[in-house]
Scaffold this motif. Structure first.
Motif, PDB file in Angstrom:
ATOM      1  N   GLY A   1       0.826  -1.191   0.000  1.00  0.00           N
ATOM      2  CA  GLY A   1       0.000   0.000   0.000  1.00  0.00           C
ATOM      3  C   GLY A   1       0.861   1.240   0.000  1.00  0.00           C
ATOM      4  N   THR A   2       0.356   2.308  -0.606  1.00  0.00           N
ATOM      5  CA  THR A   2       1.054   3.594  -0.623  1.00  0.00           C
ATOM      6  C   THR A   2       0.035   4.703  -0.409  1.00  0.00           C
ATOM      7  N   LEU A   3       0.534   5.823   0.056  1.00  0.00           N
ATOM      8  CA  LEU A   3      -0.305   7.010   0.219  1.00  0.00           C
ATOM      9  C   LEU A   3       0.599   8.224   0.077  1.00  0.00           C
ATOM     10  N   GLY A   4       0.124   9.227  -0.613  1.00  0.00           N
ATOM     11  CA  GLY A   4       0.923  10.434  -0.818  1.00  0.00           C
ATOM     12  C   GLY A   4       1.787  10.300  -2.054  1.00  0.00           C
ATOM     13  N   GLY A   5       2.954  10.914  -2.002  1.00  0.00           N
ATOM     14  CA  GLY A   5       3.836  10.902  -3.167  1.00  0.00           C
ATOM     15  C   GLY A   5       3.418  11.980  -4.138  1.00  0.00           C
ATOM     16  N   GLY A   6       3.553  11.706  -5.410  1.00  0.00           N
ATOM     17  CA  GLY A   6       3.165  12.680  -6.424  1.00  0.00           C
ATOM     18  C   GLY A   6       4.215  12.790  -7.504  1.00  0.00           C
ATOM     19  N   GLN A   7       4.168  13.890  -8.216  1.00  0.00           N
ATOM     20  CA  GLN A   7       5.044  14.108  -9.364  1.00  0.00           C
ATOM     21  C   GLN A   7       6.528  14.024  -8.987  1.00  0.00           C
ATOM     22  N   ASN A   8       6.887  14.540  -7.831  1.00  0.00           N
ATOM     23  CA  ASN A   8       8.290  14.563  -7.421  1.00  0.00           C
ATOM     24  C   ASN A   8       8.691  13.392  -6.532  1.00  0.00           C
ATOM     25  N   LEU A   9       7.755  12.483  -6.244  1.00  0.00           N
ATOM     26  CA  LEU A   9       8.049  11.328  -5.403  1.00  0.00           C
ATOM     27  C   LEU A   9       7.225  10.141  -5.878  1.00  0.00           C
TER      28      LEU A   9
ATOM     29  N   PHE B   1       8.543  -3.575   5.524  1.00  0.00           N
ATOM     30  CA  PHE B   1       9.060  -2.349   6.122  1.00  0.00           C
ATOM     31  C   PHE B   1       8.139  -1.188   5.769  1.00  0.00           C
ATOM     32  N   LEU B   2       8.118  -0.216   6.674  1.00  0.00           N
ATOM     33  CA  LEU B   2       7.440   1.051   6.424  1.00  0.00           C
ATOM     34  C   LEU B   2       8.478   2.021   5.870  1.00  0.00           C
ATOM     35  N   TYR B   3       8.080   2.749   4.842  1.00  0.00           N
ATOM     36  CA  TYR B   3       8.947   3.758   4.231  1.00  0.00           C
ATOM     37  C   TYR B   3       8.207   5.088   4.304  1.00  0.00           C
ATOM     38  N   LEU B   4       8.851   6.096   4.887  1.00  0.00           N
ATOM     39  CA  LEU B   4       8.238   7.415   5.039  1.00  0.00           C
ATOM     40  C   LEU B   4       9.189   8.477   4.515  1.00  0.00           C
ATOM     41  N   ALA B   5       8.700   9.311   3.617  1.00  0.00           N
ATOM     42  CA  ALA B   5       9.452  10.456   3.120  1.00  0.00           C
ATOM     43  C   ALA B   5       8.912  11.706   3.806  1.00  0.00           C
ATOM     44  N   LEU B   6       9.830  12.503   4.361  1.00  0.00           N
ATOM     45  CA  LEU B   6       9.474  13.722   5.092  1.00  0.00           C
ATOM     46  C   LEU B   6      10.122  14.941   4.469  1.00  0.00           C
ATOM     47  N   ASP B   7       9.404  16.041   4.462  1.00  0.00           N
ATOM     48  CA  ASP B   7       9.960  17.339   4.097  1.00  0.00           C
ATOM     49  C   ASP B   7      10.813  17.816   5.276  1.00  0.00           C
TER      50      ASP B   7
END
Length: 121
Positions: free
Chosen positions: A31-39, A93-99
Protein backbone atom coordinates in the motif's frame (compact mmCIF):
# COMPACT_ATOMS: atom_id res chain seq x y z
CA UNK A 1 -5.00 -1.33 12.75
CA UNK A 2 -5.21 -2.27 9.08
CA UNK A 3 -2.84 -1.15 6.32
CA UNK A 4 -5.04 1.72 5.12
CA UNK A 5 -5.35 3.16 8.63
CA UNK A 6 -1.62 2.78 9.25
CA UNK A 7 -0.79 4.66 6.03
CA UNK A 8 -3.23 7.45 6.90
CA UNK A 9 -1.70 7.78 10.37
CA UNK A 10 1.79 7.94 8.85
CA UNK A 11 0.65 10.71 6.50
CA UNK A 12 -0.59 12.67 9.52
CA UNK A 13 3.01 12.94 10.76
CA UNK A 14 4.10 16.57 10.32
CA UNK A 15 5.99 17.00 7.05
CA UNK A 16 5.00 13.62 5.57
CA UNK A 17 5.27 13.56 1.77
CA UNK A 18 4.50 9.90 1.17
CA UNK A 19 4.43 6.51 2.84
CA UNK A 20 4.54 2.91 1.69
CA UNK A 21 4.31 -0.52 3.26
CA UNK A 22 6.72 -2.73 1.34
CA UNK A 23 7.68 -6.41 1.21
CA UNK A 24 11.47 -6.43 0.89
CA UNK A 25 11.58 -10.02 -0.37
CA UNK A 26 9.49 -9.22 -3.45
CA UNK A 27 9.99 -5.45 -3.65
CA UNK A 28 6.22 -4.99 -3.96
CA UNK A 29 4.22 -2.35 -2.12
CA UNK A 30 1.27 -3.57 -0.09
CA UNK A 31 0.00 0.00 0.00
CA UNK A 32 1.05 3.59 -0.62
CA UNK A 33 -0.31 7.01 0.22
CA UNK A 34 0.92 10.43 -0.82
CA UNK A 35 3.84 10.90 -3.17
CA UNK A 36 3.17 12.68 -6.42
CA UNK A 37 5.04 14.11 -9.36
CA UNK A 38 8.29 14.56 -7.42
CA UNK A 39 8.05 11.33 -5.40
CA UNK A 40 7.20 8.08 -7.19
CA UNK A 41 6.44 5.84 -4.22
CA UNK A 42 6.44 2.61 -6.23
CA UNK A 43 9.92 3.37 -7.58
CA UNK A 44 11.14 4.52 -4.15
CA UNK A 45 9.74 1.36 -2.54
CA UNK A 46 11.58 -0.85 -5.01
CA UNK A 47 14.82 1.08 -4.56
CA UNK A 48 14.63 1.02 -0.79
CA UNK A 49 14.05 -2.72 -0.95
CA UNK A 50 17.65 -2.97 -2.14
CA UNK A 51 18.81 -0.82 0.78
CA UNK A 52 17.10 -3.12 3.30
CA UNK A 53 18.34 -6.30 1.60
CA UNK A 54 21.89 -4.95 1.53
CA UNK A 55 21.85 -4.07 5.23
CA UNK A 56 20.39 -7.48 6.11
CA UNK A 57 23.19 -9.19 4.15
CA UNK A 58 25.79 -7.02 5.88
CA UNK A 59 24.46 -7.91 9.34
CA UNK A 60 24.56 -11.60 8.40
CA UNK A 61 28.09 -11.31 7.01
CA UNK A 62 29.25 -9.67 10.21
CA UNK A 63 27.51 -12.39 12.26
CA UNK A 64 25.70 -9.69 14.20
CA UNK A 65 22.86 -11.02 16.29
CA UNK A 66 20.84 -7.84 16.08
CA UNK A 67 17.94 -6.26 14.21
CA UNK A 68 17.52 -3.05 12.26
CA UNK A 69 15.34 -0.55 14.10
CA UNK A 70 15.34 1.97 11.29
CA UNK A 71 17.43 3.30 8.43
CA UNK A 72 17.69 7.04 7.80
CA UNK A 73 18.62 8.58 4.47
CA UNK A 74 19.19 12.31 4.71
CA UNK A 75 18.76 14.36 1.55
CA UNK A 76 19.08 18.10 1.09
CA UNK A 77 15.34 18.71 1.37
CA UNK A 78 13.98 15.40 2.65
CA UNK A 79 14.40 12.66 5.22
CA UNK A 80 13.66 9.10 4.14
CA UNK A 81 12.90 6.73 7.01
CA UNK A 82 12.85 2.97 6.52
CA UNK A 83 11.51 0.90 9.42
CA UNK A 84 11.58 -2.90 9.08
CA UNK A 85 8.65 -4.35 10.98
CA UNK A 86 9.47 -6.68 13.86
CA UNK A 87 7.54 -9.70 15.01
CA UNK A 88 5.27 -11.86 12.93
CA UNK A 89 5.01 -9.42 10.02
CA UNK A 90 7.61 -11.26 7.92
CA UNK A 91 9.67 -9.22 5.50
CA UNK A 92 7.86 -5.88 5.60
CA UNK A 93 9.06 -2.35 6.12
CA UNK A 94 7.44 1.05 6.42
CA UNK A 95 8.95 3.76 4.23
CA UNK A 96 8.24 7.41 5.04
CA UNK A 97 9.45 10.46 3.12
CA UNK A 98 9.47 13.72 5.09
CA UNK A 99 9.96 17.34 4.10
CA UNK A 100 13.01 18.41 6.12
CA UNK A 101 11.75 21.97 6.58
CA UNK A 102 8.45 20.83 8.12
CA UNK A 103 9.19 17.45 9.67
CA UNK A 104 10.66 16.54 13.02
CA UNK A 105 12.84 13.45 12.72
CA UNK A 106 12.47 12.34 16.33
CA UNK A 107 8.69 12.65 16.24
CA UNK A 108 8.53 10.84 12.89
CA UNK A 109 10.57 7.93 14.26
CA UNK A 110 8.32 7.78 17.33
CA UNK A 111 5.22 7.90 15.12
CA UNK A 112 6.41 5.03 12.91
CA UNK A 113 7.21 2.95 15.99
CA UNK A 114 3.70 3.55 17.33
CA UNK A 115 2.15 2.68 13.96
CA UNK A 116 4.24 -0.49 13.74
CA UNK A 117 3.06 -1.65 17.16
CA UNK A 118 -0.59 -1.32 16.14
CA UNK A 119 -0.35 -2.65 12.58
CA UNK A 120 -2.02 -5.98 11.80
CA UNK A 121 -1.15 -7.45 8.42
Amino acid sequence: MNIETALKEAMSIEGALGVALVDYESGMSLGTLGGGQNLDLELAAAGNTEVVRSKMRTLASLHMDDTIEDILITLGRQYHLIRPLAGSTGSLFLYLALDRSRGNLALARHGLKRIESGLEV
